[in-house]
Every structure is written in C-alpha cells, then in structure tokens.
Design a protein around this motif. Structure first.
Motif, PDB file in Angstrom:
ATOM      1  N   LEU B 160     -66.441  38.596  11.256  1.00  0.00           N
ATOM      2  CA  LEU B 160     -65.965  37.515  12.118  1.00  0.00           C
ATOM      3  C   LEU B 160     -64.856  37.987  13.036  1.00  0.00           C
ATOM      4  O   LEU B 160     -64.775  37.601  14.193  1.00  0.00           O
ATOM      5  N   LEU B 161     -63.999  38.825  12.494  1.00  0.00           N
ATOM      6  CA  LEU B 161     -62.910  39.376  13.294  1.00  0.00           C
ATOM      7  C   LEU B 161     -63.466  40.179  14.466  1.00  0.00           C
ATOM      8  O   LEU B 161     -63.022  40.027  15.615  1.00  0.00           O
ATOM      9  N   ILE B 162     -64.429  41.015  14.157  1.00  0.00           N
ATOM     10  CA  ILE B 162     -65.049  41.835  15.208  1.00  0.00           C
ATOM     11  C   ILE B 162     -65.727  40.947  16.240  1.00  0.00           C
ATOM     12  O   ILE B 162     -65.585  41.148  17.444  1.00  0.00           O
ATOM     13  N   GLU B 163     -66.406  39.944  15.744  1.00  0.00           N
ATOM     14  CA  GLU B 163     -67.134  39.038  16.630  1.00  0.00           C
ATOM     15  C   GLU B 163     -66.167  38.315  17.568  1.00  0.00           C
ATOM     16  O   GLU B 163     -66.410  38.210  18.769  1.00  0.00           O
ATOM     17  N   ARG B 164     -65.055  37.845  17.027  1.00  0.00           N
ATOM     18  CA  ARG B 164     -64.058  37.154  17.855  1.00  0.00           C
ATOM     19  C   ARG B 164     -63.458  38.096  18.876  1.00  0.00           C
ATOM     20  O   ARG B 164     -63.188  37.743  20.004  1.00  0.00           O
ATOM     21  N   GLU B 205     -79.953  39.716   2.731  1.00  0.00           N
ATOM     22  CA  GLU B 205     -80.839  38.975   1.821  1.00  0.00           C
ATOM     23  C   GLU B 205     -80.607  37.469   1.930  1.00  0.00           C
ATOM     24  O   GLU B 205     -81.540  36.678   1.806  1.00  0.00           O
ATOM     25  N   LEU B 206     -79.371  37.102   2.162  1.00  0.00           N
ATOM     26  CA  LEU B 206     -79.031  35.681   2.271  1.00  0.00           C
ATOM     27  C   LEU B 206     -79.425  35.096   3.621  1.00  0.00           C
ATOM     28  O   LEU B 206     -79.230  33.906   3.879  1.00  0.00           O
ATOM     29  N   GLY B 207     -79.933  35.943   4.488  1.00  0.00           N
ATOM     30  CA  GLY B 207     -80.353  35.456   5.793  1.00  0.00           C
ATOM     31  C   GLY B 207     -79.206  35.184   6.749  1.00  0.00           C
ATOM     32  O   GLY B 207     -79.344  34.456   7.719  1.00  0.00           O
ATOM     33  N   VAL B 208     -78.042  35.789   6.452  1.00  0.00           N
ATOM     34  CA  VAL B 208     -76.881  35.567   7.308  1.00  0.00           C
ATOM     35  C   VAL B 208     -76.926  36.500   8.513  1.00  0.00           C
ATOM     36  O   VAL B 208     -76.497  36.136   9.605  1.00  0.00           O
ATOM     37  N   LEU B 209     -77.442  37.688   8.296  1.00  0.00           N
ATOM     38  CA  LEU B 209     -77.461  38.664   9.379  1.00  0.00           C
ATOM     39  C   LEU B 209     -78.619  39.645   9.224  1.00  0.00           C
ATOM     40  O   LEU B 209     -79.298  39.682   8.185  1.00  0.00           O
ATOM     41  N   VAL B 210     -78.839  40.419  10.249  1.00  0.00           N
ATOM     42  CA  VAL B 210     -79.812  41.499  10.232  1.00  0.00           C
ATOM     43  C   VAL B 210     -79.121  42.731  10.798  1.00  0.00           C
ATOM     44  O   VAL B 210     -78.401  42.639  11.784  1.00  0.00           O
ATOM     45  N   THR B 211     -79.308  43.864  10.143  1.00  0.00           N
ATOM     46  CA  THR B 211     -78.708  45.079  10.685  1.00  0.00           C
ATOM     47  C   THR B 211     -79.792  45.914  11.353  1.00  0.00           C
ATOM     48  O   THR B 211     -80.965  45.837  11.010  1.00  0.00           O
ATOM     49  N   SER B 212     -79.350  46.705  12.301  1.00  0.00           N
ATOM     50  CA  SER B 212     -80.265  47.606  12.983  1.00  0.00           C
ATOM     51  C   SER B 212     -79.513  48.899  13.242  1.00  0.00           C
ATOM     52  O   SER B 212     -78.634  48.952  14.091  1.00  0.00           O
ATOM     53  N   GLY B 213     -79.835  49.895  12.454  1.00  0.00           N
ATOM     54  CA  GLY B 213     -79.084  51.134  12.560  1.00  0.00           C
ATOM     55  C   GLY B 213     -77.719  50.943  11.921  1.00  0.00           C
ATOM     56  O   GLY B 213     -77.479  49.968  11.214  1.00  0.00           O
ATOM     57  N   ARG B 214     -76.811  51.890  12.151  1.00  0.00           N
ATOM     58  CA  ARG B 214     -75.535  51.854  11.450  1.00  0.00           C
ATOM     59  C   ARG B 214     -74.540  50.866  12.019  1.00  0.00           C
ATOM     60  O   ARG B 214     -73.688  50.355  11.320  1.00  0.00           O
ATOM     61  N   HIS B 215     -74.645  50.638  13.309  1.00  0.00           N
ATOM     62  CA  HIS B 215     -73.548  49.933  13.965  1.00  0.00           C
ATOM     63  C   HIS B 215     -73.928  48.604  14.601  1.00  0.00           C
ATOM     64  O   HIS B 215     -73.061  47.884  15.071  1.00  0.00           O
ATOM     65  N   ALA B 216     -75.218  48.282  14.631  1.00  0.00           N
ATOM     66  CA  ALA B 216     -75.638  47.025  15.256  1.00  0.00           C
ATOM     67  C   ALA B 216     -75.891  45.958  14.203  1.00  0.00           C
ATOM     68  O   ALA B 216     -76.567  46.200  13.207  1.00  0.00           O
ATOM     69  N   VAL B 217     -75.313  44.788  14.414  1.00  0.00           N
ATOM     70  CA  VAL B 217     -75.514  43.664  13.503  1.00  0.00           C
ATOM     71  C   VAL B 217     -75.862  42.435  14.326  1.00  0.00           C
ATOM     72  O   VAL B 217     -75.197  42.139  15.320  1.00  0.00           O
ATOM     73  N   LEU B 218     -76.885  41.744  13.917  1.00  0.00           N
ATOM     74  CA  LEU B 218     -77.216  40.473  14.544  1.00  0.00           C
ATOM     75  C   LEU B 218     -76.855  39.362  13.572  1.00  0.00           C
ATOM     76  O   LEU B 218     -77.378  39.304  12.458  1.00  0.00           O
ATOM     77  N   ILE B 219     -75.975  38.498  13.994  1.00  0.00           N
ATOM     78  CA  ILE B 219     -75.569  37.388  13.136  1.00  0.00           C
ATOM     79  C   ILE B 219     -76.566  36.255  13.305  1.00  0.00           C
ATOM     80  O   ILE B 219     -76.693  35.694  14.388  1.00  0.00           O
ATOM     81  N   LEU B 220     -77.262  35.930  12.228  1.00  0.00           N
ATOM     82  CA  LEU B 220     -78.279  34.885  12.295  1.00  0.00           C
ATOM     83  C   LEU B 220     -77.657  33.508  12.143  1.00  0.00           C
ATOM     84  O   LEU B 220     -78.134  32.543  12.702  1.00  0.00           O
ATOM     85  N   SER B 221     -76.612  33.435  11.325  1.00  0.00           N
ATOM     86  CA  SER B 221     -75.946  32.146  11.136  1.00  0.00           C
ATOM     87  C   SER B 221     -74.438  32.334  11.071  1.00  0.00           C
ATOM     88  O   SER B 221     -73.884  32.730  10.060  1.00  0.00           O
ATOM     89  N   ARG B 222     -73.813  31.977  12.154  1.00  0.00           N
ATOM     90  CA  ARG B 222     -72.364  32.101  12.185  1.00  0.00           C
ATOM     91  C   ARG B 222     -71.725  31.116  11.231  1.00  0.00           C
ATOM     92  O   ARG B 222     -70.658  31.374  10.663  1.00  0.00           O
ATOM     93  N   VAL B 223     -72.362  29.989  11.051  1.00  0.00           N
ATOM     94  CA  VAL B 223     -71.819  28.966  10.154  1.00  0.00           C
ATOM     95  C   VAL B 223     -71.805  29.473   8.722  1.00  0.00           C
ATOM     96  O   VAL B 223     -70.792  29.411   8.029  1.00  0.00           O
ATOM     97  N   LEU B 225     -71.910  32.528   7.795  1.00  0.00           N
ATOM     98  CA  LEU B 225     -70.970  33.643   7.740  1.00  0.00           C
ATOM     99  C   LEU B 225     -69.548  33.135   7.538  1.00  0.00           C
ATOM    100  O   LEU B 225     -68.802  33.634   6.682  1.00  0.00           O
ATOM    101  N   ALA B 226     -69.190  32.116   8.298  1.00  0.00           N
ATOM    102  CA  ALA B 226     -67.843  31.544   8.194  1.00  0.00           C
ATOM    103  C   ALA B 226     -67.626  30.915   6.823  1.00  0.00           C
ATOM    104  O   ALA B 226     -66.559  31.058   6.221  1.00  0.00           O
ATOM    105  N   ASN B 227     -68.644  30.235   6.308  1.00  0.00           N
ATOM    106  CA  ASN B 227     -68.512  29.613   4.989  1.00  0.00           C
ATOM    107  C   ASN B 227     -68.342  30.654   3.893  1.00  0.00           C
ATOM    108  O   ASN B 227     -67.672  30.423   2.898  1.00  0.00           O
ATOM    109  N   LEU B 228     -68.968  31.797   4.099  1.00  0.00           N
ATOM    110  CA  LEU B 228     -68.882  32.860   3.095  1.00  0.00           C
ATOM    111  C   LEU B 228     -67.596  33.679   3.211  1.00  0.00           C
ATOM    112  O   LEU B 228     -67.360  34.560   2.399  1.00  0.00           O
ATOM    113  N   ALA B 229     -66.807  33.402   4.226  1.00  0.00           N
ATOM    114  CA  ALA B 229     -65.593  34.203   4.440  1.00  0.00           C
ATOM    115  C   ALA B 229     -64.455  33.796   3.515  1.00  0.00           C
ATOM    116  O   ALA B 229     -63.431  34.461   3.457  1.00  0.00           O
TER     117      ALA B 229
END
Lengths: 244, 244
Positions: B160-164, B205-223, B225-229
């Motif tokens: 989340l920090l990185i995203e912000r 696995e929780l469907g929060v995000l998908v990774t692609s390679g080492r450094h790319a992350v796609l956030i599927l659900s920001r909500v 993610l925030a709840n899990l923080a």
DNA sequence: CGGTCGGTTGAAGCGCATCAATCCAAGTGG
DNA sequence: CCACTTGGATTGATGCGCTTCAACCGACCG
C-alpha cells in the motif's frame, strides 16, 4: 535500597529518547504563559481520531502515546518526559492517543500559535528542526530494534535509553527508575509483558542488574548491559552475504 | 502483462512513505546547481561511521538506507525515491549506510550549505519542518507495523505504501512496480525473504493480487489489501483490557 | 485483613526463522 | 538465437523464540 560494588562509566553515545526530547534553548518559552493542566494516572490527554489542534508540553509527570490496530492490539509509540513536546508531528486527525503514565501536568498551545511563535524567532525554528532530527534518529534506532533485536536486546536497549535520559536530566548513576509498567514496556518493545519479565529475570541472573520492587533497577554492569543491547560496538558486526 | 477485471478506488489516507518524501515547493532548488553524481546498482553513497557531512537529493533511481547490528543482522531503515532527501536528520558520525537499489543519480550539498540555504528562506524552512513531520508520522506507522503486525499485514502495508507513493508521483493504478528485491523487503519489514515470499503467495491465493515476474504486482482488490493491512478501519478495533 | 492489580513463573502452542532443494528469469558467450 | 551461468525467488521440512494460557505471588489500599 541497594548496596553493592558496581562498575560504572559515563556514556559515549547519545541517541535521544522517544517522543520529543529535551527542549534545550527555549521552545518551552512559547508555553510559559499557558495555564497548567492536570491529568490523573491513566487519564487521556488526546485521543486517536481527535482533530490535532494543539501542541503539548509536559511540565511534570509522564505521558505515553499509543496506537491501536485491528483486533485490539496495542503499541506504545513513545514516552514523553518533562520537557518533551507532544503533537508537533501529528497528522490531523490524530493518529494516536496520549495518556498519563502518572499524575501529570502539561501546558498546551494551539498549532497555529505554536507555528507562529516558532516562525517569529529563527532560533526557535532552528531548535525545532534540531528536535525533529533527534526524534527521527531515535525513531530509526527503534525501527532497527523492532525489526531485528531479540527480547533481551530490546529490554537492554530500553534500560539504556532510560538511563541516558535520566543522565541528561542530571539524575545519572547506576540506580534508575523505570517509570512505566511491564505492559507498557512490552507494548513499546513489541513483546508481551511475560517476555519482558523473563528478560529482566535473565539479566538479573547474568549479574547485569538487580531489581527492587517494580520500578527500581540497579545496573551492576553498564558495559555488559551495552554489550547485550545488540548494537555493533567495536567487537561484533561480522560481514554477511548481502543478497541471497 | 495483466488482463483481469479488478476493483479500484482512490485512497483516503495519506501516511507518507519512508525516508524523506516529496519535496513539494522547492527544497530541490537548493540542489539545482550541484553536479549530478551517478551510482551503479549496489554502490555505496555513504557508509555507517562516515562523518555526516552532506545532505543528498535523489534525482533518478532509488536508494536504500541500512543499518547493521551485532552478528551481522541487517535492517533496511528506509527507501528513497526520486525527489527524496537523505541525510537531513543524520547524526554525525553517520549511523547508517546508503546504497543504490538501481542505477541512481543524486546531487549533494554540504550540511552547512543546506542549513544556510534553508535559513535564508522562511518558506524553505517551513517546508523542511513539514517534511520532517511527515517523516516522523511515517516512522511511527512503521514502528506500529514492526511492533505488532503479522507477516501478511506487513507485506500488505508495504504494498500500500508503494502504491500510494506511485500515486503521488502520478503513476497511480492497480499495476505497481515493487522496485526492491525480496531480501530488501524482508529487512524493511523485519522478516526473512522466505516469509515475504510466502506472504505474497498467500495474497495471490486469496485473490488480492497477481504477480508477474519479480517486480510487477497487479492489485486485484485494493479494499481487501487495505483490510488485510491490520490497521483499524471502520470494522476492527475491539476493546482490550488495558492492563494486566 | 481481604481484595485487587500488576508482576512473576511455568507449560504448551504457534508463527516465523532456519536450513535446504529446486525453480526461474535475466544476462552472457558461443 | 540458444545453451549455459548465475543470482534471486519459491517452496518444503524442521526448529526455536516468543506468545498464549494459566496459576500463583506479592505489594499496595481500603
């Protein structure tokens, strides 16, 4: 209360304590005309979520600032001694609660008044920046402590912090007063009160200190205490493969 | 690279990132006449124990600041993005090392020059105080994270920090780039690289995000993610017996 | 003198660290 | 353009330090 032969040396390092340390020149002067407010032990000075409208100066006693997260977990962010400022770097709305650790007297100033007061005098401004820098340095030490130190190391570090703090206030010496309860120590160190207890017991067994009651600690060997704090001193600090 | 339907919302909170965030008005202006220096990946900008003689501005690339403690344990104190300042709050001698995370360009200014430059302009001074306050707020969040959050919560908080941070730089959106390696993430979060890995896997696995390679992350659900923080949002935050 | 609250100590469990393969991506040289 | 190399990433198995749960202690107070 104590009676033993102990080794003692004045400190060489100076990382400051927590919250906002000593107001050396006179940021206090900004507060001197404000009325003194009294808080009983446990009373709340400001609460998480409140509008961050004021800056607080501790006159007497002591405060802790805490944050709560999901599930009711508690963390103590810092302790504020007499002379410390609180609320300078607060976000609005407040992210954190301040409570009196013991009967405490404070003065408060609105953020605007504080800002204007500081801006009117370049010395005060300089002092403010200095203070914030000391805070940052202390926060970084804390981050390292929480990220990588063991339970015993954390407790040693806290005791050294308290000892330095007392020294700065002219109350130096091997006999220190630990002003907070075990739970506050634990929540400050990212441990449980039981683990803090066991660490203290271990330190006593190791001949590093002697406790007397809940709040009195006699440091028998400051050198051992410092060595057990986990920081790199002369000795330690091997290399480590930096990646992989 | 990614192709999914995702939920997305702009953030409501703003706790700033690490080191010294954005130089909004123009503390940068102090550096503009300094020559640009280049550092290769892994190169050291300054080292623990050096005299803290300069303040650094990141122009391009990225730095990490680390501290080492007894036994070779490593902690990442912060990351510095382009626009960030480094060394403002350093003690002398430096307690910490700064290294390039990737090929990085910086400018430097002596501490004296920096101080004088800031003092000549009250706007800059104000901005400096602002910056330090943001830093302190971020450091406090970090302290809470390290003191009380679980591994998954820590990783979520970092993402989340990185995203912000990216959002602030105008590169907002669900696809984020995680610029540091797993070990740096781990040493930043007080974990091991294996645990960071497992947490990322779990989040996938929780469907929060998908990774692609080492450094790319796609956030599927920001909500999610925030709840899990682990921070107290609307929902959580039960009471807890404060003592005993 | 009994009650209460924090502190201490013990026993058991869990989350993360550690140790150890294996995998995978990016670079390199043929 | 593809084998080869290398270093980070991932996944699994095991162990340990701290947490959790629980009982008891001891100081302070009415």
């Amino acid at each position: 209360m104590f009676s033993e032969t102990i080794e003692w040396r004045t400190s060489t390092a100076d990382p400051s304590f927590v919250a906002v340390p000593t107001i050396a020149p006179r940021l206090e002067s900004l507060f001197s005309h404000q009325p003194v407010e009294q808080f009983k032990t446990g009373a709340t000075v400001f609460r998480e979520g409140d509008a961050a409208t004021h800056v607080f100066g501790v006159v007497e006693g002591m405060l802790r600032t805490i944050k709560i997260l999901a599930g009711g977990r508690r963390a103590v962010v810092g302790f504020a001694y007499p002379g410390d400022l609180l609320g300078v770097s607060l976000r609005s709305p407040n992210f954190g609660t301040a409570e009196a650790l013991s009967p405490t007297k404070i003065r408060r100033l609105s953020r605007d008044q504080f800002r204007q007061g500081v801006q009117r005098c370049s010395e005060l401004n300089l002092r403010l920046v200095q203070l914030l820098c000391e805070d940052m340095a202390a926060a970084e030490d804390r981050i390292v402590l929480l990220a990588r130190k063991t339970a015993v190391e954390r407790v040693c570090s806290l005791l050294l912090l308290i000892e330095r703090r007392l020294q700065k206030a002219g109350r130096g010496g091997p006999a220190i007063e630990v002003p907070m309860c075990r739970l506050d120590m634990a929540d400050y160190l990212g441990l449980t009160k039981e683990t803090v207890c066991r660490a203290m017991t271990r330190l006593a067994e190791l001949g590093v200190l002697v406790t007397s009651g809940r709040h009195a600690v006699l440091i028998l060997s400051r050198v051992k205490l410092a060595n057990l704090a986990g920081d790199v001193d002369g000795e330690a600090g091997f290399s480590r493969t930096p990646h992989n």
